[in-house]
Write a protein that holds these residues in place. Structure first.
Motif, PDB file in Angstrom:
ATOM      1  N   GLU A  74       0.812  -1.197   0.000  1.00  0.00           N
ATOM      2  CA  GLU A  74       0.000   0.000   0.000  1.00  0.00           C
ATOM      3  C   GLU A  74       0.849   1.251   0.000  1.00  0.00           C
ATOM      4  N   LYS A  79      -6.194   3.183   3.846  1.00  0.00           N
ATOM      5  CA  LYS A  79      -7.442   3.191   3.087  1.00  0.00           C
ATOM      6  C   LYS A  79      -8.507   2.354   3.791  1.00  0.00           C
ATOM      7  N   LEU A  85      -9.036  -0.146  -2.692  1.00  0.00           N
ATOM      8  CA  LEU A  85      -8.513   1.207  -2.579  1.00  0.00           C
ATOM      9  C   LEU A  85      -7.007   1.214  -2.340  1.00  0.00           C
ATOM     10  N   LYS A  86      -6.505   0.215  -1.645  1.00  0.00           N
ATOM     11  CA  LYS A  86      -5.072   0.140  -1.422  1.00  0.00           C
ATOM     12  C   LYS A  86      -4.321  -0.096  -2.729  1.00  0.00           C
ATOM     13  N   ALA A  89      -4.401   2.843  -6.856  1.00  0.00           N
ATOM     14  CA  ALA A  89      -3.971   4.162  -6.400  1.00  0.00           C
ATOM     15  C   ALA A  89      -2.583   4.459  -6.943  1.00  0.00           C
ATOM     16  N   THR A  96      -1.113   9.482  -1.298  1.00  0.00           N
ATOM     17  CA  THR A  96      -1.672   8.335  -2.004  1.00  0.00           C
ATOM     18  C   THR A  96      -3.073   8.712  -2.476  1.00  0.00           C
ATOM     19  N   ALA A  98      -6.362   7.580  -4.674  1.00  0.00           N
ATOM     20  CA  ALA A  98      -6.964   6.322  -5.105  1.00  0.00           C
ATOM     21  C   ALA A  98      -8.344   6.533  -5.705  1.00  0.00           C
ATOM     22  N   THR A 174       2.437   3.738  -9.308  1.00  0.00           N
ATOM     23  CA  THR A 174       1.415   2.990  -8.567  1.00  0.00           C
ATOM     24  C   THR A 174       1.950   2.652  -7.172  1.00  0.00           C
TER      25      THR A 174
END
Length: 238
Positions: A74, A79, A85-86, A89, A96, A98, A174
């Motif tokens: 992550e 998140k 969501l982790k 993003a 971060t 996302a 990413t």
């Protein structure tokens, strides 16, 4: 002669008494078989106690090994345990960002700076887009060098949320640190769950897709000459 017989009888009686006393004293001791049976009866309890104590003193590393082996990498911001969501993003300047993050214009400027261009469009029945399911929704497009982010807000006044990200500049990576310009082999190592949609010939263009199990949120890498040319992260709108 009678005296000799009496003496012999006395000696015999003494021997018998001595043997009787010896037998009584030894009767309190256990025979080898009895001792062995007693040891076998006590062994399970003693082993149970030993096992219990060994479990309680097991190294903490053995108990925590399963917890520390986290497969999901992550970014710098939590998140709330959402795997999608982790993963879907990118990271920029310790931020971060996302899919499904809420982000208004002020927040976007704080995280990414002032955009080169900002467009806003509210969908309507006669706008020519044929997006009837989005009538009343407002879409905003933030354009930066090598980065485009789209947000959408629903008619009931909730805050804008990100639904589309496109990156072509290597300064945007990413959460698994893949960026434009990385090789296809590097991408495959970082995303072993993904797959090439075409044949994947090194001198041809292809799409490498990482898609979580919900089939709604997608990360797609456009491959050209065996390198990542563009990264898209998006959520399908109903």
């Amino acid at each position: 002669m009678k005296l000799i017989n009496k003496a012999a009888a006395g000696i015999l009686l003494s021997i018998l008494l001595t043997m009787a006393l010896t037998g009584c004293q030894s009767s309190g001791a256990k025979s080898p078989e009895a001792a062995q049976n007693s040891a076998e009866k006590n062994t399970p309890d003693e082993q149970a106690k030993g096992e219990g104590s060994s479990n309680s003193t097991a190294p903490a590393s053995e108990n925590s090994e399963g917890q520390s082996a986290e497969a999901i990498k992550e970014g710098s911001m939590e998140k709330e345990g959402n795997v999608v969501l982790k993963e879907l993003a990118f990271v920029y300047n310790e931020h971060t960002i996302a899919i499904s993050d809420t982000a208004n214009e002020d927040q976007m400027e704080q995280m990414l700076g002032k955009p080169d261009n900002l467009k806003s469009h509210t969908y309507s029945a006669g706008d020519g887009t044929n997006m009837d399911t989005l009538i009343g929704f407002t879409e905003k497009v933030y354009t930066y060098p090598g980065l485009e982010i789209k947000t959408i807000s629903i008619p009931d006044g909730k805050q804008d949320s990100i639904f589309h990200i496109e990156m072509t500049d290597p300064k945007y990576a990413t959460v698994r640190n893949i960026k434009a310009g990385d090789s296809l082999d590097t991408l495959k190592n970082a995303y072993p769950e993904g797959k090439l949609l075409g044949d994947g010939a090194p001198n041809e263009e292809d799409e490498f897709r990482y898609e979580p199990s919900n089939y709604v949120d997608v990360m797609s890498f456009h491959i050209k000459n065996a390198k990542v040319e563009k990264i898209q992260i998006y959520s399908l709108l109903d």
